[in-house]
Design an enzyme around this catalytic site. Structure first.
Site, PDB file in Angstrom:
ATOM      1  N   TYR A 142     -32.099  25.048   0.929  1.00 39.70           N
ATOM      2  CA  TYR A 142     -32.876  24.111   1.741  1.00 39.70           C
ATOM      3  C   TYR A 142     -33.905  23.440   0.855  1.00 39.70           C
ATOM      4  O   TYR A 142     -34.613  24.109   0.091  1.00 39.70           O
ATOM      5  CB  TYR A 142     -33.575  24.856   2.878  1.00 39.70           C
ATOM      6  N   ASP A 237     -35.949  23.799  -7.414  1.00 39.89           N
ATOM      7  CA  ASP A 237     -36.824  23.698  -6.256  1.00 39.89           C
ATOM      8  C   ASP A 237     -37.514  25.047  -6.088  1.00 39.89           C
ATOM      9  O   ASP A 237     -36.951  25.973  -5.506  1.00 39.89           O
ATOM     10  CB  ASP A 237     -36.013  23.315  -5.014  1.00 39.89           C
ATOM     11  N   LYS A 266     -45.785  24.873  -0.727  1.00 42.94           N
ATOM     12  CA  LYS A 266     -46.222  26.115  -0.087  1.00 42.94           C
ATOM     13  C   LYS A 266     -47.449  26.736  -0.786  1.00 42.94           C
ATOM     14  O   LYS A 266     -48.552  26.291  -0.556  1.00 42.94           O
ATOM     15  CB  LYS A 266     -45.037  27.085   0.019  1.00 42.94           C
TER      16      LYS A 266
HETATM   17  C1  LIG Z   1     -40.175  24.926   2.535  1.00 37.86           C
HETATM   18  C2  LIG Z   1     -39.271  24.375   1.508  1.00 37.86           C
HETATM   19  C3  LIG Z   1     -39.116  22.996   1.316  1.00 37.86           C
HETATM   20  C4  LIG Z   1     -39.727  21.977   2.224  1.00 37.86           C
HETATM   21  O1  LIG Z   1     -41.119  21.992   2.174  1.00 37.86           O
HETATM   22  P1  LIG Z   1     -41.942  21.296   3.395  1.00 37.86           P
HETATM   23  O2  LIG Z   1     -43.352  21.415   2.954  1.00 37.86           O
HETATM   24  O3  LIG Z   1     -41.591  22.097   4.613  1.00 37.86           O
HETATM   25  O4  LIG Z   1     -41.471  19.904   3.487  1.00 37.86           O
HETATM   26  C5  LIG Z   1     -38.346  22.577   0.267  1.00 37.86           C
HETATM   27  N1  LIG Z   1     -37.728  23.450  -0.543  1.00 37.86           N
HETATM   28  C6  LIG Z   1     -37.838  24.782  -0.380  1.00 37.86           C
HETATM   29  C7  LIG Z   1     -37.156  25.700  -1.323  1.00 37.86           C
HETATM   30  C8  LIG Z   1     -38.599  25.289   0.656  1.00 37.86           C
HETATM   31  O5  LIG Z   1     -38.680  26.606   0.837  1.00 37.86           O
END
Ligand SMILES: *Cc1c(COP(=O)(O)O)cnc(C)c1O
Length: 426
Positions: A142, A237, A266
């Site tokens: 994701y 990511d 985060k």
């Molecule tokens: C949470 C998350 C996102 C998206 O971040 P948002 O601040 O919710 O847009 C993207 N990549 C990873 C791996 C995530 O855990």
């Protein structure tokens, strides 16, 4: 009727599904979500006054717990000086320097407000840099809620059975090539066929959005090699795992693989809207206004969020990472008996990220997570809640520990989760 039920009744009339992000609705596990009134350190208290040890921690963002005194002090001071200017501020420079100093692969960094923005812009940068359109994404990873990556996505998209969302134009999703996580051969086959058209690979180096799944030995190196050979950009990511895992905080450091670009979010915002993407100077220099590839944001580098981020980073050092590993290992060891007793449960962990999977062996990819017994997971989740432990309400999510958890809380987690694993079988 509980206060949370009353709030949900009002919410569903004015907010689709009553929530502002889908997994919060508890649809996958049944029941209604408690509305949270406040947080105190590593605990949250709902509208009814029930207290839980919080292992969601705003989806990992609040690694230091709620209302950390230093973060709170930095935020109130920053807000009092003015919350946004749309002009450069000193804090952004401090923050960018702190990120570049911590993460070797990041020469330059651009701040934005969400992980979604970070990956969206990193992908555009990879495309602009290479002059190619295709990206390779791993099934079940994701990367936020934008078009290019909402294809076979994990997290809420998987939880709700819509890993590929309606509303995404086919010409866009066709530019996203898919390979299973941990399958280097499948990725190699894509490069074999389309290599000279692939702008880059984006992946979670530790998958967290299909539950916690570590990369198998050699996998990340194989992807690095594919990108080097094809002249493609490797994007890690690390929005979830970045600043959380290993002795220094990143997956790239833990596994010794250097990406070209890294996405962060985060944890770096300390609970405020702050995210970032950065990497090689050669690539980052192509971003506007230094270069031609456009990216912007009204609230990017927001002074309040940056203050929260700096106050968080200043409290994350080797002691905290050692404590995280210690707590993670204690939870893993403590759950062994319950996992063995149940028989159809496995435990997967990297440092302070873990998932209890309702499957006899730990999954290594998305298809295997989909084989988990979701009814048992639902009962496990409800039992955890009843035992005072707030867990992520989906099998497709990771659970997050804080270095601030006390030994007594770790014992409470072990007891609560063990009992819930046993209760799930009934
Ligand atoms: C949470 C998350 C996102 C998206 O971040 P948002 O601040 O919710 O847009 C993207 N990549 C990873 C791996 C995530 O855990």
């Amino acid at each position: 009727m509980s206060r949370s039920s009353k709030l949900l009744d009002r919410a569903v009339k004015v907010i689709p599904g009553g929530v502002n992000s889908p997994v919060r609705a508890f649809k996958a596990v049944g029941g209604e979500p408690p509305f949270i009134a406040r947080g105190e350190g590593t605990e949250i208290i709902d509208e009814e006054g029930h207290r839980y040890v919080d292992l969601v921690a705003s989806w990992g963002a609040l690694i230091l717990g709620h209302a950390d005194p230093l973060v709170l002090g930095a935020v109130t001071a920053a807000a009092a000086r003015g919350s946004s200017f749309g002009a450069p501020t000193a804090g952004e420079v401090d923050f960018a320097e702190a990120i570049c100093a911590r993460i070797d692969s990041i020469d330059m960094v651009r701040l934005c407000s969400s992980g979604t923005e970070a990956t969206m812009h990193a992908i555009r940068l990879a495309r602009g840099h290479t002059g190619r359109d295709l990206i390779v994404k791993m099934t079940g990873c994701y990367h936020g809620a934008h078009d290019s990556v909402l294809v076979a996505a994990g997290s809420g998209a998987a939880t709700f059975g819509t890993p590929t969302s309606p509303g995404i134009p086919a010409p866009i999703s066709e530019c996203t090539l898919l390979a299973p996580f941990n399958d280097a051969e499948a990725a190699a086959a894509l490069f074999e066929k389309h290599g000279d058209r692939i702008a880059g690979i984006i992946l979670e180096p530790i998958a967290g959005n299909m539950g916690c799944i570590p990369p198998q030995p050699g996998y990340l190196q194989a992807l690095r090699d594919l990108c080097d050979k094809a002249g493609s950009v490797l994007i890690f990511d690390e929005v979830m795992c970045g600043l959380r895992v290993g002795p220094n905080g990143t997956a790239q450091d833990l596994y010794g693989i250097t990406p070209d670009l890294t996405c962060l979010g985060k944890i770096i915002g300390g609970g405020f809207p702050l995210a970032a993407f950065g990497g090689k100077r050669e690539i980052m220099s192509k971003l506007a206004p230094a270069g031609p590839i456009y990216q912007a944001g009204t609230l990017s580098g927001n002074p309040v969020a940056v203050a929260a981020g700096l106050a968080t980073l200043s409290q994350l050092g080797s002691d905290e990472y050692a404590r995280l590993e210690q707590i993670g290992a204690a939870v893993e060891a403590g759950l062994q008996d319950a996992v063995a007793y149940h028989g159809n449960v496995s435990f997967s962990r990297v440092g302070s990220m873990f998932t209890v999977f309702f499957r006899s062996s730990t999954p290594t990819n998305f298809d295997q997570v989909a084989e988990c017994d979701m009814d048992e997971f639902g009962r496990f989740f409800q039992a955890c809640l009843a035992n005072g432990v707030y867990m992520p309400p989906s099998q497709y999510e990771a659970t997050f520990l804080s270095p601030r958890l006390t030994d007594a809380q770790v014992a409470q987690i072990v007891e609560g989760l063990s009992a819930a694993i046993v209760a799930a079988e009934l």
